[in-house]
Design a protein around this motif. Structure first.
Motif, PDB file in Angstrom:
ATOM      1  N   THR A 101      22.591   1.481 -17.743  1.00  0.00           N
ATOM      2  CA  THR A 101      21.735   0.431 -18.289  1.00  0.00           C
ATOM      3  C   THR A 101      22.543  -0.855 -18.330  1.00  0.00           C
ATOM      4  O   THR A 101      23.726  -0.830 -18.696  1.00  0.00           O
ATOM      5  N   ALA A 102      21.932  -1.955 -17.938  1.00  0.00           N
ATOM      6  CA  ALA A 102      22.642  -3.233 -17.956  1.00  0.00           C
ATOM      7  C   ALA A 102      21.649  -4.358 -18.206  1.00  0.00           C
ATOM      8  O   ALA A 102      20.481  -4.274 -17.803  1.00  0.00           O
ATOM      9  N   ARG A 103      22.137  -5.380 -18.894  1.00  0.00           N
ATOM     10  CA  ARG A 103      21.332  -6.592 -19.084  1.00  0.00           C
ATOM     11  C   ARG A 103      21.850  -7.658 -18.133  1.00  0.00           C
ATOM     12  O   ARG A 103      23.046  -7.941 -18.090  1.00  0.00           O
ATOM     13  N   MET A 104      20.919  -8.263 -17.402  1.00  0.00           N
ATOM     14  CA  MET A 104      21.281  -9.321 -16.459  1.00  0.00           C
ATOM     15  C   MET A 104      20.851 -10.653 -17.051  1.00  0.00           C
ATOM     16  O   MET A 104      19.676 -10.858 -17.376  1.00  0.00           O
ATOM     17  N   THR A 105      21.820 -11.558 -17.205  1.00  0.00           N
ATOM     18  CA  THR A 105      21.540 -12.824 -17.892  1.00  0.00           C
ATOM     19  C   THR A 105      21.585 -14.033 -16.975  1.00  0.00           C
ATOM     20  O   THR A 105      21.238 -15.139 -17.410  1.00  0.00           O
ATOM     21  N   SER A 106      21.988 -13.844 -15.742  1.00  0.00           N
ATOM     22  CA  SER A 106      22.052 -14.986 -14.831  1.00  0.00           C
ATOM     23  C   SER A 106      22.115 -14.494 -13.387  1.00  0.00           C
ATOM     24  O   SER A 106      22.699 -13.440 -13.118  1.00  0.00           O
ATOM     25  N   MET A 107      21.484 -15.258 -12.507  1.00  0.00           N
ATOM     26  CA  MET A 107      21.612 -15.013 -11.070  1.00  0.00           C
ATOM     27  C   MET A 107      21.658 -16.360 -10.368  1.00  0.00           C
ATOM     28  O   MET A 107      20.765 -17.193 -10.529  1.00  0.00           O
ATOM     29  N   SER A 108      22.721 -16.577  -9.621  1.00  0.00           N
ATOM     30  CA  SER A 108      22.895 -17.839  -8.910  1.00  0.00           C
ATOM     31  C   SER A 108      23.329 -17.541  -7.487  1.00  0.00           C
ATOM     32  O   SER A 108      23.679 -16.409  -7.152  1.00  0.00           O
ATOM     33  N   GLY A 109      23.336 -18.570  -6.669  1.00  0.00           N
ATOM     34  CA  GLY A 109      23.697 -18.348  -5.289  1.00  0.00           C
ATOM     35  C   GLY A 109      24.127 -19.612  -4.585  1.00  0.00           C
ATOM     36  O   GLY A 109      24.070 -20.718  -5.127  1.00  0.00           O
ATOM     37  N   THR A 110      24.545 -19.430  -3.334  1.00  0.00           N
ATOM     38  CA  THR A 110      25.000 -20.522  -2.488  1.00  0.00           C
ATOM     39  C   THR A 110      24.399 -20.340  -1.102  1.00  0.00           C
ATOM     40  O   THR A 110      24.366 -19.225  -0.575  1.00  0.00           O
ATOM     41  N   ILE A 111      23.932 -21.435  -0.518  1.00  0.00           N
ATOM     42  CA  ILE A 111      23.396 -21.430   0.841  1.00  0.00           C
ATOM     43  C   ILE A 111      24.151 -22.474   1.641  1.00  0.00           C
ATOM     44  O   ILE A 111      24.358 -23.600   1.181  1.00  0.00           O
ATOM     45  N   THR A 112      24.580 -22.118   2.827  1.00  0.00           N
ATOM     46  CA  THR A 112      25.289 -23.052   3.688  1.00  0.00           C
ATOM     47  C   THR A 112      24.397 -23.468   4.842  1.00  0.00           C
ATOM     48  O   THR A 112      23.584 -22.681   5.343  1.00  0.00           O
ATOM     49  N   TYR A 113      24.534 -24.694   5.267  1.00  0.00           N
ATOM     50  CA  TYR A 113      23.785 -25.225   6.396  1.00  0.00           C
ATOM     51  C   TYR A 113      24.753 -25.452   7.555  1.00  0.00           C
ATOM     52  O   TYR A 113      25.707 -26.226   7.426  1.00  0.00           O
ATOM     53  N   PRO A 114      24.526 -24.789   8.667  1.00  0.00           N
ATOM     54  CA  PRO A 114      25.437 -24.938   9.805  1.00  0.00           C
ATOM     55  C   PRO A 114      25.249 -26.298  10.482  1.00  0.00           C
ATOM     56  O   PRO A 114      24.322 -27.039  10.169  1.00  0.00           O
ATOM     57  N   PRO A 115      26.135 -26.674  11.424  1.00  0.00           N
ATOM     58  CA  PRO A 115      25.947 -27.907  12.185  1.00  0.00           C
ATOM     59  C   PRO A 115      24.561 -27.898  12.845  1.00  0.00           C
ATOM     60  O   PRO A 115      24.040 -26.822  13.175  1.00  0.00           O
ATOM     61  N   PRO A 116      23.891 -29.056  13.007  1.00  0.00           N
ATOM     62  CA  PRO A 116      24.432 -30.413  12.858  1.00  0.00           C
ATOM     63  C   PRO A 116      24.293 -30.985  11.454  1.00  0.00           C
ATOM     64  O   PRO A 116      24.198 -32.196  11.295  1.00  0.00           O
ATOM     65  N   HIS A 117      24.216 -30.130  10.435  1.00  0.00           N
ATOM     66  CA  HIS A 117      24.033 -30.607   9.067  1.00  0.00           C
ATOM     67  C   HIS A 117      25.371 -30.783   8.348  1.00  0.00           C
ATOM     68  O   HIS A 117      25.434 -30.731   7.122  1.00  0.00           O
ATOM     69  N   HIS A 118      26.444 -30.945   9.121  1.00  0.00           N
ATOM     70  CA  HIS A 118      27.769 -31.230   8.560  1.00  0.00           C
ATOM     71  C   HIS A 118      28.235 -30.128   7.605  1.00  0.00           C
ATOM     72  O   HIS A 118      28.925 -30.397   6.625  1.00  0.00           O
ATOM     73  N   ASP A 119      27.851 -28.896   7.937  1.00  0.00           N
ATOM     74  CA  ASP A 119      28.320 -27.734   7.169  1.00  0.00           C
ATOM     75  C   ASP A 119      28.084 -27.919   5.672  1.00  0.00           C
ATOM     76  O   ASP A 119      28.944 -27.672   4.833  1.00  0.00           O
ATOM     77  N   ARG A 120      26.892 -28.310   5.308  1.00  0.00           N
ATOM     78  CA  ARG A 120      26.585 -28.547   3.898  1.00  0.00           C
ATOM     79  C   ARG A 120      26.558 -27.237   3.118  1.00  0.00           C
ATOM     80  O   ARG A 120      26.068 -26.223   3.607  1.00  0.00           O
ATOM     81  N   ILE A 121      27.076 -27.262   1.917  1.00  0.00           N
ATOM     82  CA  ILE A 121      27.067 -26.116   1.013  1.00  0.00           C
ATOM     83  C   ILE A 121      26.284 -26.528  -0.220  1.00  0.00           C
ATOM     84  O   ILE A 121      26.672 -27.477  -0.920  1.00  0.00           O
ATOM     85  N   VAL A 122      25.187 -25.853  -0.476  1.00  0.00           N
ATOM     86  CA  VAL A 122      24.320 -26.250  -1.596  1.00  0.00           C
ATOM     87  C   VAL A 122      24.033 -25.033  -2.463  1.00  0.00           C
ATOM     88  O   VAL A 122      24.055 -23.892  -1.990  1.00  0.00           O
ATOM     89  N   PRO A 123      23.768 -25.242  -3.754  1.00  0.00           N
ATOM     90  CA  PRO A 123      23.367 -24.110  -4.602  1.00  0.00           C
ATOM     91  C   PRO A 123      21.958 -23.663  -4.262  1.00  0.00           C
ATOM     92  O   PRO A 123      21.098 -24.464  -3.886  1.00  0.00           O
ATOM     93  N   GLY A 124      21.717 -22.384  -4.374  1.00  0.00           N
ATOM     94  CA  GLY A 124      20.395 -21.843  -4.090  1.00  0.00           C
ATOM     95  C   GLY A 124      20.467 -20.360  -3.782  1.00  0.00           C
ATOM     96  O   GLY A 124      21.534 -19.828  -3.463  1.00  0.00           O
ATOM     97  N   LEU A 125      19.309 -19.709  -3.898  1.00  0.00           N
ATOM     98  CA  LEU A 125      19.225 -18.274  -3.651  1.00  0.00           C
ATOM     99  C   LEU A 125      18.332 -17.998  -2.452  1.00  0.00           C
ATOM    100  O   LEU A 125      17.251 -18.573  -2.331  1.00  0.00           O
ATOM    101  N   ALA A 126      18.795 -17.136  -1.566  1.00  0.00           N
ATOM    102  CA  ALA A 126      17.927 -16.642  -0.501  1.00  0.00           C
ATOM    103  C   ALA A 126      16.822 -15.793  -1.131  1.00  0.00           C
ATOM    104  O   ALA A 126      17.041 -15.153  -2.166  1.00  0.00           O
TER     105      ALA A 126
END
Length: 514
Positions: free
Chosen positions: A83-108
């Motif tokens: 049994t577990a309580r989950m209190t947060s879920m976060s993520g990271t999404i990267t954008y490949p070129p030609p978007h200058h390898d942007r790294i933004v917060p977000g969940l797939a």
């Protein structure tokens, strides 16, 4: 002579005429094109690995799977729970070129974090997991193919004020999942029967996140896929265990590879961290069925020569019909219903048999070559493989009958052949490439005779897998039986119209055996 005897007599006569070298050579060339181009494709594909390529993981049923995630786990006996309580879920999404390898917060949308019971840490082993996802609420998934929806909500929008409690209970081979908003009132999500589960398994917390797709427009509205690397992290507390092996303790592992990409080195390493009574598990990858989007090849990829063979078959069928009308125009006996029916039987049967031989060779041989070259091939059951071979040969035969009917209706090859090509070959070819938008492509494969070639599809659209389910990636809009029904309806309708225009019998005897 009865109509049946007339047709049988006409079939023998048409078969004698069909065996002329030109027609048989054309049919043989069509089927050799299927074999040659299919084997050329197979021999031209090689895996690129530093040394021997690692074996691709397979699930309990033998099918290719994805199995990569971060795992904090302990040993669990035949009866117990987590049994577990989950209190947060976060993520990271990267954008490949030609978007200058942007790294933004977000969940797939199918990022996953939660609790899991797994038969060891070997990739492909049996499991049952209860999770919060990035965009599909709470889910219970097990043995890669099965997905049960729990509560909806805003996917990964959990917080300390709006946590999600998760519980998995094992009783022998049976694992049951429950969820709760407050840890007091529980709702069952689902039950999984994991046949053959060993006595001691692993239980714990996990996180993973599959690649997210970006569609790039090309052609006349078509799209090609770009995969964005993603990562997910789940924060847990109030972790309770029952039935675990005494003294075993927590172990942090990664099922599959981790921390090898530049993204993980730049953003955050995958793994588990415990601090101040909370546990954060961060991971990337996926747990689920593998598909074409993962680089595996479906067996129908060996059928690259099918379009060329189809074109040759249509030419032979159209000319078989129009030659008879040229004979009639020069003073020969008029074409009768029995003769046209016999032509349909002969051209359909010859196309089916030669197609059956070609498909029965190129698919198993091509798949063997691909696997020998280190290319993963999506498995097809014996029943599915038989359907692909027999069904595609039948689709070729129906296309030949349809082309023969067009030749009989239009009576000129110059008119009938372009119509046949535009109705069958063009929709089949243009929808195989990301040229048209998905909507028009799906429409063409629903209403044109090309729908019949849905019988070659072995790909399965899994709702829990993010993919571009479009004709250009191998997904037909109709199931195989419906597609064959569309093609068969066209063939029967046009052949029926052509037969109605003809007399039942000729008053003159033709000396031409065709």
């Amino acid at each position: 002579m009865s109509s049946t005897h007339a047709v049988l007599h006409a079939v023998r006569r048409e078969w004698t005429g069909f065996r002329r070298p030109g027609r048989l050579i054309a049919m043989a060339a069509a089927m050799l094109a299927v074999v040659a181009l299919g084997l050329l494709y197979a021999t031209g594909n090689h895996a690129s690995c530093d040394g021997p390529c690692p074996a691709d993981p397979t699930g309990p049923d033998g099918s290719l799977v994805n199995d990569q995630f971060s795992y904090l786990h302990q040993e669990l006996g035949e009866n117990g729970s987590i049994t577990a309580r989950m209190t947060s879920m976060s993520g990271t999404i990267t954008y490949p070129p030609p978007h200058h390898d942007r790294i933004v917060p977000g969940l797939a949308p199918w990022a996953k974090a939660g609790i899991i019971i797994k038969d060891g840490v070997r990739q492909g082993s049996s499991y049952a997991a209860l999770m919060v996802t990035g965009g599909h609420g709470v889910r219970m998934q097990y043995d890669y193919l099965h997905d049960i929806a729990g509560s909806g909500g805003n996917g990964g929008a959990v917080s300390a004020r709006a946590p999600r409690w998760l519980r998995l209970t094992r009783s022998g081979d049976t694992v049951t999942g429950h969820e709760s908003a407050d840890g007091a009132r529980w709702t069952e999500v689902g039950t999984a029967r994991l046949t053959g589960l060993t006595g001691t398994v692993q239980v714990g917390l996990f996180a993973t996140s599959p690649g997210d797709l970006t569609l790039r427009r090309v052609g006349l509205g078509g799209a090609t896929e770009q995969v964005r690397w993603t990562q997910a992290a789940g924060v847990f507390d109030h972790v309770g265990l029952k039935g675990t092996v005494v003294g075993a303790g927590w172990r942090s592992d990664t099922v599959g590879e981790a921390n090898r990409t530049d993204w993980e080195k730049q953003v955050r390493a995958s793994g588990a961290v415990e601090k101040n009574g909370t546990i954060t598990v961060t991971g990337s990858g996926d747990i689920g069925p593998a598909g074409a989007e993962d680089g595996a090849r479906p067996v129908e990829r060996t059928l690259g020569g099918l379009a060329l063979a189809l074109l040759v078959v249509l030419v032979v069928a159209v000319r078989l019909a129009t030659t008879a009308y040229r004979r009639e125009a020069t003073g020969g006996a008029p074409v009768t219903r029995a003769e046209l029916a016999a032509k349909a039987i002969v051209v359909g049967a010859v196309t089916f048999v030669t197609g059956l031989l070609a498909l029965g060779i190129v698919i198993p041989v091509g798949v063997t070559i691909l696997k020998g070259n280190g290319i993963p091939v999506l498995g097809a059951s014996p029943l599915t493989g038989t359907r692909i071979v027999v069904g595609t040969a039948a689709a070729l035969a129906l296309a030949a009958v349809l082309a023969l009917a067009l030749g009989a209706l239009l009576r000129r090859a110059r008119a009938a052949l372009p119509v046949a090509v535009l109705a069958i070959v063009v929709p089949y070819v243009v929808t195989s490439f990301p040229l048209l938008a998905d909507g028009p492509s799906q429409w063409l494969l629903r209403v044109t005779p090309a729908a019949g070639f849905a019988t070659q599809q072995s790909l399965v659209a899994h709702p829990q897998v993010l993919a571009h389910y479009a004709p250009s990636t191998g997904y037909f809009p109709l199931p195989w039986w419906a597609g064959v029904g569309v093609l068969g309806a066209y063939a029967v309708l046009l052949l029926g119209l052509a037969l109605r225009r003809l007399p039942e019998a000729s008053g003159r005897r033709s000396r031409d055996p065709r």
